[in-house]
Structure formats: C-alpha cells, structure tokens
Design an enzyme around this catalytic site. Structure first.
Site, PDB file in Angstrom:
ATOM      1  N   ASP A  29      13.719  40.567  42.681  1.00  8.36           N
ATOM      2  CA  ASP A  29      12.987  39.410  43.207  1.00  8.36           C
ATOM      3  C   ASP A  29      12.833  38.435  42.044  1.00  8.36           C
ATOM      4  O   ASP A  29      12.049  38.672  41.120  1.00  8.36           O
ATOM      5  CB  ASP A  29      11.622  39.853  43.723  1.00  8.36           C
ATOM      6  CG  ASP A  29      10.779  38.700  44.248  1.00  8.36           C
ATOM      7  OD1 ASP A  29      11.237  37.538  44.157  1.00  8.36           O
ATOM      8  OD2 ASP A  29       9.654  38.953  44.724  1.00  8.36           O
ATOM      9  N   TYR A  87      22.474  26.711  42.038  1.00 11.92           N
ATOM     10  CA  TYR A  87      22.948  25.886  43.149  1.00 11.92           C
ATOM     11  C   TYR A  87      21.773  25.187  43.834  1.00 11.92           C
ATOM     12  O   TYR A  87      20.816  25.823  44.250  1.00 11.92           O
ATOM     13  CB  TYR A  87      23.725  26.744  44.158  1.00 11.92           C
ATOM     14  CG  TYR A  87      24.944  27.356  43.528  1.00 11.92           C
ATOM     15  CD1 TYR A  87      26.150  26.661  43.473  1.00 11.92           C
ATOM     16  CD2 TYR A  87      24.879  28.604  42.908  1.00 11.92           C
ATOM     17  CE1 TYR A  87      27.262  27.196  42.834  1.00 11.92           C
ATOM     18  CE2 TYR A  87      25.980  29.151  42.272  1.00 11.92           C
ATOM     19  CZ  TYR A  87      27.165  28.441  42.233  1.00 11.92           C
ATOM     20  OH  TYR A  87      28.259  28.965  41.587  1.00 11.92           O
ATOM     21  N   TYR A 101      11.712  21.906  52.075  1.00 13.93           N
ATOM     22  CA  TYR A 101      12.832  22.647  51.489  1.00 13.93           C
ATOM     23  C   TYR A 101      13.433  21.850  50.332  1.00 13.93           C
ATOM     24  O   TYR A 101      13.646  22.378  49.235  1.00 13.93           O
ATOM     25  CB  TYR A 101      13.882  22.922  52.567  1.00 13.93           C
ATOM     26  CG  TYR A 101      15.216  23.366  52.009  1.00 13.93           C
ATOM     27  CD1 TYR A 101      15.385  24.652  51.494  1.00 13.93           C
ATOM     28  CD2 TYR A 101      16.324  22.501  52.010  1.00 13.93           C
ATOM     29  CE1 TYR A 101      16.611  25.063  50.978  1.00 13.93           C
ATOM     30  CE2 TYR A 101      17.535  22.894  51.504  1.00 13.93           C
ATOM     31  CZ  TYR A 101      17.684  24.179  50.993  1.00 13.93           C
ATOM     32  OH  TYR A 101      18.894  24.567  50.480  1.00 13.93           O
ATOM     33  N   GLY A 125      23.728  37.220  50.361  1.00 15.07           N
ATOM     34  CA  GLY A 125      24.036  35.917  50.929  1.00 15.07           C
ATOM     35  C   GLY A 125      25.523  35.621  50.977  1.00 15.07           C
ATOM     36  O   GLY A 125      26.332  36.302  50.351  1.00 15.07           O
ATOM     37  N   GLN A 126      25.889  34.569  51.705  1.00 17.79           N
ATOM     38  CA  GLN A 126      27.305  34.259  51.907  1.00 17.79           C
ATOM     39  C   GLN A 126      28.000  33.803  50.617  1.00 17.79           C
ATOM     40  O   GLN A 126      29.160  34.140  50.381  1.00 17.79           O
ATOM     41  CB  GLN A 126      27.494  33.224  53.008  1.00 17.79           C
ATOM     42  CG  GLN A 126      26.901  31.861  52.741  1.00 17.79           C
ATOM     43  CD  GLN A 126      27.203  30.847  53.850  1.00 17.79           C
ATOM     44  OE1 GLN A 126      27.977  31.103  54.762  1.00 17.79           O
ATOM     45  NE2 GLN A 126      26.577  29.679  53.766  1.00 17.79           N
ATOM     46  N   LYS A 185      13.644  22.799  46.257  1.00 21.68           N
ATOM     47  CA  LYS A 185      14.902  22.818  45.503  1.00 21.68           C
ATOM     48  C   LYS A 185      14.849  21.841  44.327  1.00 21.68           C
ATOM     49  O   LYS A 185      15.361  22.127  43.234  1.00 21.68           O
ATOM     50  CB  LYS A 185      16.079  22.497  46.409  1.00 21.68           C
ATOM     51  CG  LYS A 185      16.337  23.533  47.497  1.00 21.68           C
ATOM     52  CD  LYS A 185      16.746  24.895  46.928  1.00 21.68           C
ATOM     53  CE  LYS A 185      18.165  24.910  46.417  1.00 21.68           C
ATOM     54  NZ  LYS A 185      18.595  26.271  46.012  1.00 21.68           N
TER      55      LYS A 185
END
Length: 282
Positions: A36, A99, A125, A10-11, A129
């Site tokens: 995973d 995060y 989503y 990921g970024q 989270k």
C-alpha cells in the site's frame, strides 16, 4: 536493472509485467495487498528489501466519480502514495516513473495541451492527481512524469471493455460526443516508457497516441471494427449526469516526447486495431 512495479493488478502494470518476460531485467511486481503505497513504513520496508533502481508507479485510484464523495481515498493513493515513493526513491537514488492524467486540465484551451500549460482540474480525481504531481516534483529530481489519457488494454477498467459489456445488453449505445481526448494503448505506454528510461530522459512528458476523438467517435470506430450490428448514437454529457465533471477538450500534444525519442507516435485508431487483433488472436 532492478525494477519495482506497483499496482500489479492494473491494466498498465499487467502490460509491463508481460513485456518484462522478454527482458533481462530483474522485476518485482506488487499489488495493493502486498504494498500500500500510502503507508510510508510499508514503502520503506519494500525499498530496503528489494532495493530497486527504477520504480514504475502504476498504482492509482481512478474511480473518477467516486472520488467526488471519497476524496480522501483518492488523495491517499494518488498524492500521499506518490510522495512516499518519491521520498524513498530519493533516499535510495532510484528513478521514479509516475503516471498522471489529462484530467489535470480544465478543457477550456481548445488546443492541444502542452507540458508547460497550467493545470486546473475540474473534478476531485484531477485534484488528487495534480497533488501527486506536485509532491513528486517537490520531493525528487530523478523522475519521469507521464501524463496519459483514456488508457486502454487488457483489463476491465477502461472504456473499450465497458463498451463491449454494454453492447451485450443493448443494440443501441448512446455515447457522449462532447468529451474529447486521445485513446492510448497500454502497449504504447510501456514501449515509450522503456525507451525514455533507456535514453535517460527526466521530467514531464505527455504520453499519448496521435490524433484526437470524442467518446462517441471512439465507440463507433471500435464497435464497427468488432463487426457489431447495433447503433452508436451521439448524445451530450447532460444526457448522462455524473457526480464528476469531465473536461470538454483535454487532448494533449505528444510533440515533446516524440522529438526527445526521435519517433512518431501511432494514431489512436491503429492502437485500437492492434488491441482488437491481439484479443482475437487468443
């Protein structure tokens, strides 16, 4: 220290990996194929093998619209995965840095959200989270939870990359003007994270740039800075119906982290300026 970075493709993880090239820390970065986090046995074996002092959890399911129809996939990574990492960190006395997102809020406050505000997600989503946040705080005390917003950096899964791609196909971009938050550069997320770890901070913080903007304002600023000669036009969210609802105003205050570290967070425009300069320097 020994660092374990999850979600290595990921970024945000990529930015961490680059930053570690200039440090003396021992770093292991694993992508989803290698770890995973929703698999507790895999997590336990990874901790047994690498014995990290700090875990930077950059693994996330961030397909906001797809989460509406595949909540199980989002929940496995964003909630169960966090619970597994927290449990392993507790057993191994490691710090977990995780995060989350501004999408845990419903956007109705009409003021900057602070850490003590009650979350109320309006899409699946955000629900996934928020579940991850709750598992984290129930499982472990030795954690840093950073809520971030509209993160951009090198990579394809961000708004600026999508804008660049859309601009190749059309000279007119229609961008929603009623979704407001704060674009935040991965370089700044990495820098503040490392400062917080060095200072020994624990708990929940909002890690964002300063200021705020609508998607339309961000797009207009970015495309003008690129020298693009097309038009960026504002439209309402109703113009682009999506499976997942987005909060109208989900900008978060960075006062708590700024005061804790004795710093001033840069404005979102300065983040975009640096991002463009770095991209052009390649």
């Amino acid at each position: 220290m020994r660092f374990l970075v999850t979600g290595a493709d990921g970024q945000l993880a990529s930015e961490f990996i680059k930053s570690f090239n200039y440090s003396h820390h021992h770093v292991v970065a694993l992508n989803r194929g290698q770890l995973d986090i929703s698999n507790i046995d895999a997590v336990s074996k990874t901790f047994l093998h690498y014995r990290p002092d700090v875990v930077l959890n950059c693994a996330a399911y961030n397909l906001v619209d797809k989460a509406e129809e595949d909540f199980n996939a989002a929940f496995k990574t964003n909630a169960i995965g966090v619970k597994n990492l927290a449990s392993a960190c507790k057993k191994n006395n490691a710090l977990l840095v995780h995060y989350s997102t501004d999408y845990v809020f419903d956007g109705t406050k009409e003021k900057f959200y602070v850490e003590d505000d009650k979350p109320n997600p309006i899409n699946k989503y955000g629900e996934s989270k928020l579940s991850g946040e709750r598992f984290l705080t129930e499982e472990i005390d030795n954690f840093l939870l950073f809520r971030v917003s509209w993160v951009f950096g090198e990579g394809r899964q961000n708004f600026l990359h999508k804008l660049s791609e859309w601009a190749k196909q059309s000279k007119v971009l229609k961008i929603v003007c009623d979704q407001i938050s704060i674009p935040t550069y991965t370089e700044d997320v990495v820098k503040i994270t490392m400062l917080a770890i060095e200072k020994g901070l624990k708990g929940i913080y909002h890690l964002t740039s300063s200021g705020y903007a609508a998607r339309y304002e961000v797009a207009k600023y970015f495309m003008e800075k690129l020298g693009w000669d097309g038009l960026v036009l504002p439209v309402s969210s109703n113009y682009f119906p999506t499976p997942a609802r987005r909060p109208c105003f989900s900008a978060m205050s960075n006062d708590k982290i700024s005061k804790a570290l004795g710093i001033n967070m840069p404005d979102w425009k300065y983040g975009i300026d640096r991002f463009i300069k770095k991209a052009r320097g390649k």
